[in-house]
Design a protein around this motif. Sequence first.
Motif, PDB file in Angstrom:
ATOM      1  N   MET A   1       0.836  -1.195   0.000  1.00  0.00           N
ATOM      2  CA  MET A   1       0.000   0.000   0.000  1.00  0.00           C
ATOM      3  C   MET A   1       0.874   1.250   0.000  1.00  0.00           C
ATOM      4  N   LYS A   2       0.549   2.175  -0.875  1.00  0.00           N
ATOM      5  CA  LYS A   2       1.287   3.431  -0.914  1.00  0.00           C
ATOM      6  C   LYS A   2       0.978   4.243   0.332  1.00  0.00           C
ATOM      7  N   LYS A   3       2.002   4.929   0.822  1.00  0.00           N
ATOM      8  CA  LYS A   3       1.856   5.693   2.050  1.00  0.00           C
ATOM      9  C   LYS A   3       1.698   7.191   1.797  1.00  0.00           C
ATOM     10  N   VAL A   4       2.165   7.659   0.634  1.00  0.00           N
ATOM     11  CA  VAL A   4       2.108   9.079   0.310  1.00  0.00           C
ATOM     12  C   VAL A   4       1.165   9.257  -0.873  1.00  0.00           C
ATOM     13  N   LEU A  36       5.813   5.937   9.210  1.00  0.00           N
ATOM     14  CA  LEU A  36       4.802   6.584   8.382  1.00  0.00           C
ATOM     15  C   LEU A  36       3.691   5.608   8.047  1.00  0.00           C
ATOM     16  N   GLU A  37       2.486   5.942   8.465  1.00  0.00           N
ATOM     17  CA  GLU A  37       1.291   5.166   8.105  1.00  0.00           C
ATOM     18  C   GLU A  37       0.746   5.696   6.774  1.00  0.00           C
ATOM     19  N   GLU A  38       0.396   6.991   6.774  1.00  0.00           N
ATOM     20  CA  GLU A  38      -0.161   7.595   5.565  1.00  0.00           C
ATOM     21  C   GLU A  38      -0.075   9.113   5.662  1.00  0.00           C
ATOM     22  N   ILE A  39       0.282   9.734   4.550  1.00  0.00           N
ATOM     23  CA  ILE A  39       0.287  11.188   4.459  1.00  0.00           C
ATOM     24  C   ILE A  39      -0.399  11.567   3.159  1.00  0.00           C
ATOM     25  N   LEU A  70      -2.892  13.635  12.263  1.00  0.00           N
ATOM     26  CA  LEU A  70      -4.070  12.861  12.658  1.00  0.00           C
ATOM     27  C   LEU A  70      -3.686  11.535  13.306  1.00  0.00           C
ATOM     28  N   SER A  71      -2.442  11.439  13.716  1.00  0.00           N
ATOM     29  CA  SER A  71      -1.893  10.184  14.229  1.00  0.00           C
ATOM     30  C   SER A  71      -2.540   9.756  15.530  1.00  0.00           C
ATOM     31  N   GLU A  72      -2.694   8.446  15.635  1.00  0.00           N
ATOM     32  CA  GLU A  72      -3.091   7.815  16.891  1.00  0.00           C
ATOM     33  C   GLU A  72      -2.060   6.723  17.114  1.00  0.00           C
ATOM     34  N   GLY A  73      -1.185   6.923  18.057  1.00  0.00           N
ATOM     35  CA  GLY A  73      -0.098   5.968  18.260  1.00  0.00           C
ATOM     36  C   GLY A  73       1.194   6.494  17.670  1.00  0.00           C
ATOM     37  N   SER A  78      -1.528  11.767   8.428  1.00  0.00           N
ATOM     38  CA  SER A  78      -1.732  13.213   8.360  1.00  0.00           C
ATOM     39  C   SER A  78      -2.350  13.657   7.048  1.00  0.00           C
ATOM     40  N   GLU A  79      -2.829  14.899   7.073  1.00  0.00           N
ATOM     41  CA  GLU A  79      -3.246  15.628   5.888  1.00  0.00           C
ATOM     42  C   GLU A  79      -2.419  16.901   5.847  1.00  0.00           C
ATOM     43  N   VAL A  80      -1.887  17.194   4.662  1.00  0.00           N
ATOM     44  CA  VAL A  80      -1.073  18.379   4.468  1.00  0.00           C
ATOM     45  C   VAL A  80      -1.671  19.151   3.301  1.00  0.00           C
ATOM     46  N   TYR A  81      -2.123  20.365   3.576  1.00  0.00           N
ATOM     47  CA  TYR A  81      -2.724  21.227   2.555  1.00  0.00           C
ATOM     48  C   TYR A  81      -1.677  22.209   2.056  1.00  0.00           C
TER      49      TYR A  81
END
Length: 143
Positions: A1-4, A36-39, A70-73, A78-81
């Motif tokens: 799964m892609k993380k970015v 890194l989970e997801e950004i 938005l991390s838990e753990g 995260s979300e980056v605008y």
Amino acid sequence: MKKVHFNYADRKLSLTGKENCKQHIEYLFSKEKKKLEEIRYIFCSDEYLLQINKDFLQHDYYTDIITFDLSEGDATTSEVYISVDRVKENAITQGTTFTREMLRVLFHGALHLCGYKDKTKDQVSEMRKKEEQYILSFEKKYK
């Protein structure tokens, strides 16, 4: 799964090497020893980001980037605008290319998520050094 992921609110991003950028952001997290989970980067206009700045941070001014952790753990989510308009303008005022300025902003958001701050003069100096380090490593690897 892609993380970015790159997503678009109301502005498309015309940037060559998007996949290389995504890979280098993952590399940045690994070098900084941060899981890194997801950004999700969301590219938008000045007006779109100004409204987010007002609604969520109670700031009434334009900015190039807003990062929401938005991390838990221990894994980063995260979300980056990013305002594409502001990045274009900053590139002109800083006398650099749009691509180099976009890399700086992309890495800036990732560095915030890795724990770097930019509130004091010393923190800004360290942040700029790290941004430049990752821009140079990107340019060396992908050019």
